[in-house]
Each structure stands twice: as structure tokens, then as C-alpha cells.
Motif scaffolding. Structure first.
Motif, PDB file in Angstrom:
ATOM      1  N   GLN A  20       6.214   3.353   2.374  1.00 57.95           N
ATOM      2  CA  GLN A  20       5.822   2.442   1.305  1.00 57.95           C
ATOM      3  C   GLN A  20       5.388   1.129   1.916  1.00 57.95           C
ATOM      4  O   GLN A  20       5.927   0.699   2.946  1.00 57.95           O
ATOM      5  CB  GLN A  20       6.995   2.208   0.342  1.00 57.95           C
ATOM      6  N   VAL A  21       4.378   0.487   1.305  1.00 57.56           N
ATOM      7  CA  VAL A  21       4.019  -0.880   1.655  1.00 57.56           C
ATOM      8  C   VAL A  21       4.023  -1.721   0.378  1.00 57.56           C
ATOM      9  O   VAL A  21       4.042  -1.188  -0.728  1.00 57.56           O
ATOM     10  CB  VAL A  21       2.631  -0.979   2.339  1.00 57.56           C
ATOM     11  N   GLU A  22       4.021  -3.032   0.547  1.00 51.90           N
ATOM     12  CA  GLU A  22       3.837  -3.928  -0.592  1.00 51.90           C
ATOM     13  C   GLU A  22       2.333  -4.163  -0.717  1.00 51.90           C
ATOM     14  O   GLU A  22       1.734  -4.837   0.131  1.00 51.90           O
ATOM     15  CB  GLU A  22       4.589  -5.229  -0.379  1.00 51.90           C
ATOM     16  N   PRO A  23       1.698  -3.630  -1.753  1.00 49.52           N
ATOM     17  CA  PRO A  23       0.230  -3.538  -1.766  1.00 49.52           C
ATOM     18  C   PRO A  23      -0.514  -4.858  -1.604  1.00 49.52           C
ATOM     19  O   PRO A  23      -1.384  -4.978  -0.743  1.00 49.52           O
ATOM     20  CB  PRO A  23      -0.051  -2.892  -3.130  1.00 49.52           C
ATOM     21  N   VAL A  24      -0.185  -5.850  -2.426  1.00 47.71           N
ATOM     22  CA  VAL A  24      -0.929  -7.112  -2.340  1.00 47.71           C
ATOM     23  C   VAL A  24      -0.617  -7.827  -1.031  1.00 47.71           C
ATOM     24  O   VAL A  24      -1.508  -8.383  -0.382  1.00 47.71           O
ATOM     25  CB  VAL A  24      -0.616  -8.001  -3.558  1.00 47.71           C
ATOM     26  N   VAL A  25       0.654  -7.813  -0.627  1.00 38.20           N
ATOM     27  CA  VAL A  25       1.052  -8.424   0.650  1.00 38.20           C
ATOM     28  C   VAL A  25       0.270  -7.796   1.798  1.00 38.20           C
ATOM     29  O   VAL A  25      -0.236  -8.494   2.687  1.00 38.20           O
ATOM     30  CB  VAL A  25       2.574  -8.255   0.858  1.00 38.20           C
ATOM     31  N   ALA A  26       0.142  -6.464   1.770  1.00 37.29           N
ATOM     32  CA  ALA A  26      -0.582  -5.770   2.834  1.00 37.29           C
ATOM     33  C   ALA A  26      -2.063  -6.112   2.807  1.00 37.29           C
ATOM     34  O   ALA A  26      -2.687  -6.332   3.858  1.00 37.29           O
ATOM     35  CB  ALA A  26      -0.375  -4.264   2.711  1.00 37.29           C
ATOM     36  N   ALA A  27      -2.661  -6.156   1.615  1.00 34.88           N
ATOM     37  CA  ALA A  27      -4.085  -6.493   1.511  1.00 34.88           C
ATOM     38  C   ALA A  27      -4.358  -7.887   2.041  1.00 34.88           C
ATOM     39  O   ALA A  27      -5.332  -8.114   2.777  1.00 34.88           O
ATOM     40  CB  ALA A  27      -4.549  -6.367   0.055  1.00 34.88           C
ATOM     41  N   LEU A  36       3.295  -6.552   6.187  1.00 33.61           N
ATOM     42  CA  LEU A  36       2.686  -5.527   5.339  1.00 33.61           C
ATOM     43  C   LEU A  36       3.664  -5.001   4.291  1.00 33.61           C
ATOM     44  O   LEU A  36       3.260  -4.255   3.399  1.00 33.61           O
ATOM     45  CB  LEU A  36       2.215  -4.342   6.185  1.00 33.61           C
ATOM     46  N   GLY A  37       4.925  -5.367   4.422  1.00 36.66           N
ATOM     47  CA  GLY A  37       5.938  -4.754   3.568  1.00 36.66           C
ATOM     48  C   GLY A  37       6.101  -3.279   3.867  1.00 36.66           C
ATOM     49  O   GLY A  37       6.445  -2.484   2.987  1.00 36.66           O
ATOM     50  N   LEU A  38       5.854  -2.890   5.113  1.00 35.10           N
ATOM     51  CA  LEU A  38       5.875  -1.479   5.499  1.00 35.10           C
ATOM     52  C   LEU A  38       7.308  -1.002   5.675  1.00 35.10           C
ATOM     53  O   LEU A  38       8.075  -1.574   6.441  1.00 35.10           O
ATOM     54  CB  LEU A  38       5.087  -1.283   6.793  1.00 35.10           C
ATOM     55  N   GLU A  39       7.655   0.055   4.968  1.00 31.33           N
ATOM     56  CA  GLU A  39       9.002   0.611   5.009  1.00 31.33           C
ATOM     57  C   GLU A  39       8.918   2.134   5.120  1.00 31.33           C
ATOM     58  O   GLU A  39       8.540   2.813   4.162  1.00 31.33           O
ATOM     59  CB  GLU A  39       9.766   0.230   3.741  1.00 31.33           C
ATOM     60  N   PRO A  40       9.246   2.709   6.276  1.00 30.42           N
ATOM     61  CA  PRO A  40       9.154   4.171   6.464  1.00 30.42           C
ATOM     62  C   PRO A  40      10.376   4.881   5.881  1.00 30.42           C
ATOM     63  O   PRO A  40      11.171   5.486   6.583  1.00 30.42           O
ATOM     64  CB  PRO A  40       9.095   4.299   7.984  1.00 30.42           C
ATOM     65  N   THR A  49      -5.008  -2.661  -6.797  1.00 36.01           N
ATOM     66  CA  THR A  49      -4.013  -2.863  -5.734  1.00 36.01           C
ATOM     67  C   THR A  49      -2.751  -3.531  -6.275  1.00 36.01           C
ATOM     68  O   THR A  49      -1.635  -3.160  -5.902  1.00 36.01           O
ATOM     69  CB  THR A  49      -4.619  -3.697  -4.598  1.00 36.01           C
ATOM     70  N   SER A  50      -2.911  -4.498  -7.163  1.00 36.83           N
ATOM     71  CA  SER A  50      -1.756  -5.224  -7.692  1.00 36.83           C
ATOM     72  C   SER A  50      -0.961  -4.394  -8.689  1.00 36.83           C
ATOM     73  O   SER A  50       0.136  -4.798  -9.094  1.00 36.83           O
ATOM     74  CB  SER A  50      -2.209  -6.521  -8.368  1.00 36.83           C
TER      75      SER A  50
END
Length: 386
Positions: free
Chosen positions: A141-148, A79-83, A39-40
Motif C-alpha cells: 500500500q502507498v499513500e496516493p497523494v503523498v506518493a504523487a 511515499l507512504g509505502l507499506e509492504p 488519485t485522491s
């Protein structure tokens, strides 16, 4: 129902989030901090654009919906979610024709795919002479570790627990049913079901649970540039990326992927090679990725790289994840083998695993309908030992 989830990466935390939200008694076990593994090392891709019609695309479409739902519930920023959408470009007329045929198949499967003749209208800094491409507005896109971390925190608020340690084996009861796990610290965690969400280590964890699966590491590199003004608006990649993802070649596969981050850096990929868990830095791969990116975006020739990092994707021979109960070890449910798509597919995987655990339909589809993802496919083909 007591559920032990092995793995605190993006897939494991998504499983915990959905299972805890359904009222199950959840314990997440990992030897490392949340999101510290594959994930990182990911770019945070949430893609429909690179998937052929079939079970993975069905899971991707469900996941895309669930990412938006999680964004509304937990906050997109958490989540760092960016569409941002995606743009796939072809280098010549032949490639453009093949890309157009691929997009037509995806459209028939419900994906929004919009052919583009003037790609520089969407990405002004692309190299001149690109004959066209396809715009995928649903890519994100999401920021993986932030989302986890956000998913696991939400699961904990719903009653889930986190146990730090390494699962070393299964506890079994009558008829070989798994009734818990043992950890390296000597703890025994009772469970009605154990979810193998161990990512690249899913094959080994499956073996320890008495249900090995064919999950292997596939190394990849990502380059990170210095922070820049906004220069790349979408996730942009060359059409040969899809072929590299689907390749079964054990040797090096490279293609060009460029996308921006909220911090201003650009991420450049992608490479794939099966070299076991060899984490050696390869300057040749870094140079090849940089050269491909400069051909796609010429302004990058004057940009500095800050760093390059590498990680291991959990690869299955048929490029599909393993999601569902294992017939050899009652009580074991797999959720691994997503290769480079695990971040994008995590919410759908968590929802599907929860549906399997409860024996209920999810979003109108019975879990048994996802037969293309079940571990039994490897048993039929003789590839279950991993």
C-alpha cells in the motif's frame, strides 16, 4: 526531447519521474493540484493478488519492483509505502476451490501466492468459520497523494516543470504530427511527444489531441472508520472482489475490502458502477459496504464511521489500461484507463511510457512486446472513439 504530460495524478507524476530521470525535457500540465482527481479518492492499492495472468499482471510485477526502487531512492516514508501483504478469503468450500485455482495460475506467472487454512492465524479478528484463503506477501500500500507529490518533486529536481492549466487542443505539424498543446489560458507548449495521463478524463483529452480512446468513469465508494488500535494487519478482501473488478456489468458491483492505515483508521470498500460522472452520495451503497465489512470482521459493528468518499475510476471495456503510442496521431502516447489499479501500476506505466518515447527496451523487454496494452487494440475492435 520535449515531453508534455497531461495529468498530475499518480500515473502522470510517475511518467514525469521516469521521463525526467531518463534526461527528457518534461512539462506536466494539469488544471488542478497534484493528485486532486482519482488519485485522491483511492485506497493506495499496490496489488498482484487481483490480477489474472496477462499483460496487466506483467505490468503489475514490474511496478511492484519499481515501487521498492522508488522507496529506496526517495524514502519509503515519503511515499507512504507499506509492504503489508494481502489476504484473500473465501466464504465457502466452492469459493475456496476457485480461489486456489486462481492462485495456481498466478504462481505459474511468478506471483507468490500461499494457501492458508487457518486464516485467523494471520488475521485474528476475522469472523469464525472462514474455510481458508490465500496470502499474497507481495501486496503493498502507498499513500496516493503523498506518493504523487513525492514523485513530482523528484521529477522537478531532475529538471521537470509544472504548468497549471487545462489542455484544450493539440498543435499539429506535417503529416498530422502533434507538436504541442494549447491550454485554456492561451499558452502553447511545444512538444516532441504528448502523454495522455489524464485518468478518468483520458477519453476526453485523447479526443482533444485527435486520438480518442475508450476510457469511461466507473464510480466507487470508500468508507473510513474512526482511528483504532491495530486490528487489521493486511489488506483483506473477499474472493468475489476479483470477479467484481473484472465484471462488465454497468450496474452496481460490491465486494468486501478492509485494510488499515498508518493513522489507525480502517478503509472499507469496494463498489463499482457505471453512472457517468454522477457524484451523488448513495446511502444504500454505504450501507451495503458496511454490512459486508461487519460480516467479515464482526468487531466493526461497534465502530463508528467518520466519513465516506467517492471517486471515479478510469474504466476501459476490456479492463486493461491504454499504454503506448497512438497510430492515428503521431506524437501522442497514452497512459490512462487503469481503472482501480492505477496507483499500483503507475511506476511500471511511467517506465513503459519512457521506453516508448526513447524507443528502447525496459527491463529486458522491448516496449512493442506490450501489445496487449497498446491503443491499437480498440481500433481493431472498433471501440476507439470512446
Amino acid at each position: 526531447m520535449k515531453v508534455v504530460i497531461v495529468g498530475a495524478g499518480i500515473v502522470g507524476t510517475a511518467c514525469a519521474f521516469h521521463a525526467a530521470s531518463a534526461g527528457l525535457d518534461v512539462t506536466v500540465v494539469d488544471r488542478a493540484p497534484t493528485g486532486a482527481g482519482t488519485t485522491s479518492r483511492g485506497e493506495g492499492n499496490v496489488l498482484l493478488s487481483d490480477k489474472e495472468p496477462g499483460p496487466e499482471l506483467v505490468l503489475a510485477r514490474l511496478s511492484r519492483t519499481l515501487w521498492d526502487e522508488a522507496g529506496r531512492e526517495l524514502g519509503a516514508a515519503s511515499l507512504g509505502l507499506e509492504p503489508k501483504g494481502g489476504l484473500v478469503v473465501a466464504s465457502d468450500a466452492r469459493g475456496l476451490a476457485a480461489l486456489g485455482e486462481f492462485a495456481l495460475r498466478q504462481q505459474a506467472a511468478g506471483v507468490r501466492a500461499e494457501p492458508v487454512d487457518r486464516v485467523r492465524d494471520l488475521e485474528p479478528h476475522l469472523a469464525p468459520g472462514i474455510p481458508g484463503g490465500v496470502h499474497y506477501p507481495q501486496d503493498a500500500q502507498v499513500e496516493p497523494v503523498v506518493a504523487a507529490v513525492a514523485l513530482l518533486r523528484a521529477a522537478v529536481r531532475r529538471g521537470a516543470r509544472v504548468h497549471r492549466g487545462e489542455v484544450t487542443g493539440a498543435v499539429t505539424g506535417g503529416a498530422g504530427r502533434v507538436t504541442g498543446v494549447r491550454t485554456s489560458a492561451g499558452a502553447v507548449l511545444p512538444a516532441d511527444a504528448v502523454v495522455n495521463a489524464a485518468g478518468t478524463w483520458g477519453g476526453e483529452v485523447g479526443r482533444r489531441l485527435g486520438a480518442p480512446v475508450a476510457v469511461h468513469p466507473r464510480r466507487g465508494f470508500v468508507l473510513v472508520t474512526e482511528p483504532l488500535p491495530p486490528m487489521v494487519r493486511h489488506k483483506v478482501y473477499s474472493a468475489d472482489y476479483v470477479a467484481a473488478v473484472a465484471s462488465r456489468d454497468a450496474g452496481l458491483e460490491t465486494s468486501c475490502v478492509v485494510e488499515g492505515t498508518r493513522g489507525g483508521t480502517l478503509l472499507i470498500g469496494a463498489s463499482r458502477e457505471r453512472v457517468g460522472f454522477d457524484s451523488t452520495m448513495s446511502t444504500a451503497v454505504v450501507a451495503e459496504l458496511a454490512a459486508r465489512a461487519c460480516r467479515l470482521f464482526p468487531f466493526l459493528r461497534d465502530v463508528h464511521l467518520l466519513r465516506a468518499y467517492r471517486g471515479f475510476r478510469p474504466y476501459c471495456p476490456d479492463h486493461l489500461p491504454v499504454v503506448g503510442p497512438d497510430p492515428r496521431a503521431p506524437g501522442v502516447v497514452h497512459a490512462c484507463g487503469h481503472e482501480g489499479a492505477g496507483i499500483g501500476l503507475a511506476p511500471g506505466t511511467g517506465a513503459l511510457v519512457t521506453a516508448h518515447l526513447l524507443g528502447r527496451p525496459w527491463h529486458g523487454a522491448d516496449p512493442a512486446a506490450h501489445t496487449g496494452l497498446l491503443p491499437g487494440r480498440f481500433l481493431r475492435s472498433g471501440g476507439g472513439s470512446g
